[in-house]
Design a protein around this motif. Structure first.
Motif, PDB file in Angstrom:
ATOM      1  N   LEU A  53       0.839  -1.209   0.000  1.00  0.00           N
ATOM      2  CA  LEU A  53       0.000   0.000   0.000  1.00  0.00           C
ATOM      3  C   LEU A  53       0.873   1.259   0.000  1.00  0.00           C
ATOM      4  CD1 LEU A  53      -2.764   1.368   0.201  1.00  0.00           C
ATOM      5  CD2 LEU A  53      -2.721   0.961   2.668  1.00  0.00           C
ATOM      6  N   VAL A  54       1.868   1.277   0.854  1.00  0.00           N
ATOM      7  CA  VAL A  54       2.753   2.446   0.922  1.00  0.00           C
ATOM      8  C   VAL A  54       3.455   2.659  -0.421  1.00  0.00           C
ATOM      9  CG1 VAL A  54       4.839   3.396   2.013  1.00  0.00           C
ATOM     10  CG2 VAL A  54       3.056   2.340   3.416  1.00  0.00           C
ATOM     11  N   ASN A  55       3.920   1.576  -1.017  1.00  0.00           N
ATOM     12  CA  ASN A  55       4.591   1.703  -2.318  1.00  0.00           C
ATOM     13  C   ASN A  55       3.655   2.254  -3.385  1.00  0.00           C
ATOM     14  OD1 ASN A  55       7.105   0.888  -1.512  1.00  0.00           O
ATOM     15  ND2 ASN A  55       6.686  -1.285  -1.856  1.00  0.00           N
ATOM     16  N   GLU A  56       2.414   1.765  -3.382  1.00  0.00           N
ATOM     17  CA  GLU A  56       1.440   2.261  -4.364  1.00  0.00           C
ATOM     18  C   GLU A  56       1.176   3.754  -4.144  1.00  0.00           C
ATOM     19  OE1 GLU A  56      -2.070  -0.242  -4.980  1.00  0.00           O
ATOM     20  OE2 GLU A  56      -3.236   1.558  -5.446  1.00  0.00           O
ATOM     21  N   LYS A  58       3.125   5.934  -2.744  1.00  0.00           N
ATOM     22  CA  LYS A  58       4.323   6.701  -3.119  1.00  0.00           C
ATOM     23  C   LYS A  58       4.365   6.943  -4.626  1.00  0.00           C
ATOM     24  CE  LYS A  58       8.302   5.199  -1.554  1.00  0.00           C
ATOM     25  NZ  LYS A  58       9.241   4.163  -1.032  1.00  0.00           N
ATOM     26  N   GLN A  59       3.915   5.953  -5.385  1.00  0.00           N
ATOM     27  CA  GLN A  59       3.966   6.081  -6.849  1.00  0.00           C
ATOM     28  C   GLN A  59       2.850   6.967  -7.397  1.00  0.00           C
ATOM     29  OE1 GLN A  59       3.954   2.109  -8.486  1.00  0.00           O
ATOM     30  NE2 GLN A  59       5.792   1.569  -7.348  1.00  0.00           N
ATOM     31  N   LYS A  60       1.651   6.890  -6.792  1.00  0.00           N
ATOM     32  CA  LYS A  60       0.489   7.505  -7.429  1.00  0.00           C
ATOM     33  C   LYS A  60       0.034   8.841  -6.832  1.00  0.00           C
ATOM     34  CE  LYS A  60      -1.578   3.212  -9.119  1.00  0.00           C
ATOM     35  NZ  LYS A  60      -2.788   2.372  -9.093  1.00  0.00           N
ATOM     36  N   VAL A  61       0.409   9.136  -5.602  1.00  0.00           N
ATOM     37  CA  VAL A  61      -0.049  10.396  -5.003  1.00  0.00           C
ATOM     38  C   VAL A  61       0.914  11.500  -5.426  1.00  0.00           C
ATOM     39  CG1 VAL A  61      -0.573  11.619  -2.854  1.00  0.00           C
ATOM     40  CG2 VAL A  61      -1.039   9.158  -3.042  1.00  0.00           C
ATOM     41  N   PHE A  62       0.441  12.433  -6.237  1.00  0.00           N
ATOM     42  CA  PHE A  62       1.376  13.371  -6.869  1.00  0.00           C
ATOM     43  C   PHE A  62       1.921  14.420  -5.901  1.00  0.00           C
ATOM     44  CE2 PHE A  62      -2.309  16.055  -7.035  1.00  0.00           C
ATOM     45  CZ  PHE A  62      -1.824  17.353  -7.093  1.00  0.00           C
ATOM     46  N   LEU A  87       4.096   6.233   6.345  1.00  0.00           N
ATOM     47  CA  LEU A  87       3.775   7.388   5.489  1.00  0.00           C
ATOM     48  C   LEU A  87       4.460   8.654   6.018  1.00  0.00           C
ATOM     49  CD1 LEU A  87      -0.023   6.779   4.736  1.00  0.00           C
ATOM     50  CD2 LEU A  87       1.900   6.481   3.165  1.00  0.00           C
ATOM     51  N   ALA A  88       4.521   8.782   7.338  1.00  0.00           N
ATOM     52  CA  ALA A  88       5.196   9.946   7.916  1.00  0.00           C
ATOM     53  C   ALA A  88       6.686   9.911   7.575  1.00  0.00           C
ATOM     54  CB  ALA A  88       4.977   9.979   9.429  1.00  0.00           C
ATOM     55  N   GLU A  89       7.264   8.721   7.637  1.00  0.00           N
ATOM     56  CA  GLU A  89       8.688   8.578   7.265  1.00  0.00           C
ATOM     57  C   GLU A  89       8.929   9.003   5.825  1.00  0.00           C
ATOM     58  OE1 GLU A  89      10.188   4.617   7.830  1.00  0.00           O
ATOM     59  OE2 GLU A  89       9.884   4.749   9.999  1.00  0.00           O
ATOM     60  N   GLU A  90       7.940   8.780   4.977  1.00  0.00           N
ATOM     61  CA  GLU A  90       8.062   9.141   3.558  1.00  0.00           C
ATOM     62  C   GLU A  90       7.708  10.603   3.303  1.00  0.00           C
ATOM     63  OE1 GLU A  90       9.306   7.345   1.204  1.00  0.00           O
ATOM     64  OE2 GLU A  90       9.473   5.474   2.317  1.00  0.00           O
ATOM     65  N   GLY A  91       7.361  11.331   4.375  1.00  0.00           N
ATOM     66  CA  GLY A  91       7.105  12.769   4.232  1.00  0.00           C
ATOM     67  C   GLY A  91       5.699  13.126   3.795  1.00  0.00           C
TER      68      GLY A  91
END
Ligand code: SF4
Length: 150
Positions: A53-56, A58-62, A87-91
């Protein structure tokens, strides 16, 4: 975790900015007048690993703006805590929409949120004027003014 659906990059009503909305599966609150009954049964929806889910996302949320809604996200509390952490780690700029009250939200996730909506939907108090909520009793607040997730 079990999710209902994801609406990518096109909501203006689930928090500030253009947001992606993740609808989690499962709700045990059952508000009268709920518009999202397909999310109630925790056995429906689809199973997805948190990492996938996180990977998806990261790819699709602009723009890295996401609102986690439902359903009732706290039905899958353990998974939710991990998801928000990642998600917080990914900013990501994260808004959490729960039908519960603020003191029922796990304290460890609050600092990782940008926005929090609390309170169940009450049909008799329905509003189309108060921003980002469905009924007057609900509270939408900015919980973190940290701009690192911009
Ligand atoms: S909390 Fe949300 S999904 Fe659950 S019944 Fe209320 S409005 Fe519907």
């Amino acid at each position: 975790m079990r999710i209902n659906s994801i609406k990518y990059n096109n909501s203006h009503v689930d928090g500030p900015g253009i947001r992606t909305v993740l609808f989690m599966q499962g709700c045990n609150i059952h508000c009268k007048g709920c518009q999202n009954k397909s999310t109630w049964d925790i056995n429906k929806g689809k199973e997805i690993s948190i990492n996938d889910l996180v990977n998806e996302l990261k790819q699709k949320v602009f723009n890295k703006k996401i609102t986690i809604s439902g359903g009732e996200p706290l039905v899958q509390k353990d998974e939710l805590v991990i998801l928000i952490d990642k998600l917080a780690e990914e900013g990501f700029d994260i808004a959490l929409y729960t039908g519960h009250q603020r003191d029922e939200v796990p304290t460890e996730i609050i600092p990782k949120l940008k926005y929090l909506k609390t309170g169940n939907f009450i049909q008799e108090l329905k509003t189309t004027i108060k921003p980002f909520v469905g009924s007057e009793n609900q509270i939408f607040e900015e919980v973190s003014k940290d701009e690192t997730t911009k």
